[in-house]
Structure formats: structure tokens, C-alpha cells
Write a protein that holds these residues in place. Structure first.
Motif, short mmCIF file in Angstrom:
data_model
loop_
_atom_site.label_atom_id
_atom_site.label_comp_id
_atom_site.label_asym_id
_atom_site.label_seq_id
_atom_site.Cartn_x
_atom_site.Cartn_y
_atom_site.Cartn_z
N THR A 1 10.59 86.45 2.46
CA THR A 1 10.19 85.11 2.06
C THR A 1 9.86 85.08 0.58
OG1 THR A 1 7.89 85.56 2.59
CG2 THR A 1 9.24 84.59 4.34
N THR B 1 7.52 82.69 -0.55
CA THR B 1 6.12 82.29 -0.58
C THR B 1 5.37 83.10 0.47
OG1 THR B 1 6.81 80.06 -1.13
CG2 THR B 1 4.56 80.34 -0.40
N PHE B 2 4.29 83.70 0.02
CA PHE B 2 3.48 84.53 0.92
C PHE B 2 2.03 84.12 0.77
CE2 PHE B 2 0.77 88.27 1.55
CZ PHE B 2 1.09 88.57 2.86
N LYS C 1 4.01 91.34 3.16
CA LYS C 1 4.81 90.53 2.22
C LYS C 1 6.31 90.56 2.52
CE LYS C 1 1.82 90.18 -1.80
NZ LYS C 1 1.62 90.54 -3.20
N LYS D 1 5.53 85.06 6.00
CA LYS D 1 5.24 84.02 5.02
C LYS D 1 3.79 83.55 5.12
CE LYS D 1 6.69 79.40 3.71
NZ LYS D 1 7.58 78.28 3.96
N ASN D 2 3.33 83.33 6.36
CA ASN D 2 2.02 82.73 6.60
C ASN D 2 1.19 83.64 7.50
OD1 ASN D 2 -0.04 80.84 6.67
ND2 ASN D 2 0.98 79.49 8.12
#
Length: 185
Positions: free
Chosen positions: A3, A5-6, A112, A116-117
């Protein structure tokens, strides 16, 4: 799944006076009989939980979740769950992994590249470690309408000053209030 965005979000439920657990670990205080007419009902929990692709928790939280799962089921579903501990704990689900080691390596090399979330859902000590090591990106604290007076504090003796940016405040019809902060780095 790689991803771009982490985010690591620390999520904690606390009493108004900052306690996250009673001395006996009972959870009856989680039920709110309060009514706040201006509050919102909240989004669909099942849909929201689909946005979280990994949970992290400490050993004590995991043991409590296992105990509560006997009555309420495993609340984390099939989402990958990493339990941070040096102890040998029972694992009876394929999505649960035990990890003991460097937290920086866990985040950089395990989390990571794959998620992502990520939500850290328990362990005051673990939450403080993530803040001290600058590994957390957000804090979401849900405050219940109760004063416990004693127990386990969410933040005590954290040892560092940490500036925050308020991202959102949500007041719910049941009297709970969620504070959503971004951790300034």
C-alpha cells in the motif's frame, strides 16, 4: 498487499477519568444507559470494521478477548491479529500470530509491506511504547459516560510530550464521545 498509505491507529475505550480497565477486568461499565439526544447513532459497525486490515494487541488484552469470546464470540473476526508478547499463549485461530521482538522491525518489515489500516486495540503499555517510538499515527479514544475512580489508566507516566492535531469529535446518542487525534511527528 502493498500500500501507499499506512496508518497505525491506537484505539482505546476509557472512562471519563481515563481508566481503560477495572481492577477485576470486568466490562459491565462498557454498557451505557445514558441518552444524548443531539448525538449520532454512528456508522454501520460491520462496514467500518472491514476497513481495518490488521489488529495489534498486547498479551493481557488478548487473554481478556479470549475469555470474552466464550460469551460474545471473537470480535476481531478473520482479520489478521498480531499479539505482542514474550509468553507462550494459546492460538486457536489461523489469523492470530504471536510476535516478540523489536517494534520498529514489526512495523517496518511486517506491517507496512502488508497492510494499510492497522489498529492497536489494547494494552496501555503497548500504546505508550508505540507513542514513545513514534510508531503510531492516530489516537481514537472513546470516552464512556462513567467515572471509575480506580483501575488501569490509559496514559500514565508516558515520559514524553506528544503534540496532537484534533481531527474529529463525535458525540453518540448513548452518551459516548469519540476523540480522533492525529499524532504530530
Amino acid at each position: 498487499m502493498a500500500t501507499n498509505t499506512f496508518t497505525v491507529t491506537i484505539h482505546m475505550v476509557s472512562s471519563l477519568d481515563g481508566y481503560i480497565a477495572k481492577k477485576d477486568n470486568s466490562i459491565s461499565w462498557f454498557e451505557s444507559a445514558s441518552n444524548y439526544e443531539k448525538g449520532v447513532t454512528g456508522q454501520d459497525a460491520a462496514e467500518f470494521l472491514k476497513t481495518i486490515d490488521c489488529y495489534i494487541m498486547g498479551a493481557t488484552t488478548y487473554e481478556l478477548a479470549l475469555e470474552l469470546s466464550k460469551q460474545y464470540g471473537w470480535v476481531y473476526g478473520d482479520t489478521p491479529t498480531i499479539v505482542l508478547t514474550h509468553r507462550n499463549l494459546p492460538v486457536d485461530r489461523p489469523n492470530i500470530e504471536i510476535y516478540s521482538g523489536d517494534l520498529n522491525k514489526l512495523v517496518d518489515y511486517r506491517l507496512k509491506p502488508n497492510y494499510k489500516n492497522v489498529w492497536l486495540v489494547g494494552g496501555a503499555k503497548l500504546a505508550k511504547d508505540f507513542i514513545r517510538l513514534n510508531l503510531a499515527d492516530e489516537i481514537r479514544q472513546t470516552i464512556l459516560p462513567i467515572i471509575l475512580g480506580e483501575g488501569l489508566l490509559f496514559f500514565d507516566q508516558i515520559g514524553v510530550e506528544q503534540p496532537l492535531n484534533l481531527k474529529n469529535v463525535t458525540a453518540y446518542k448513548n452518551g459516548m464521545v469519540e476523540l480522533h487525534y492525529e499524532i504530530r511527528k
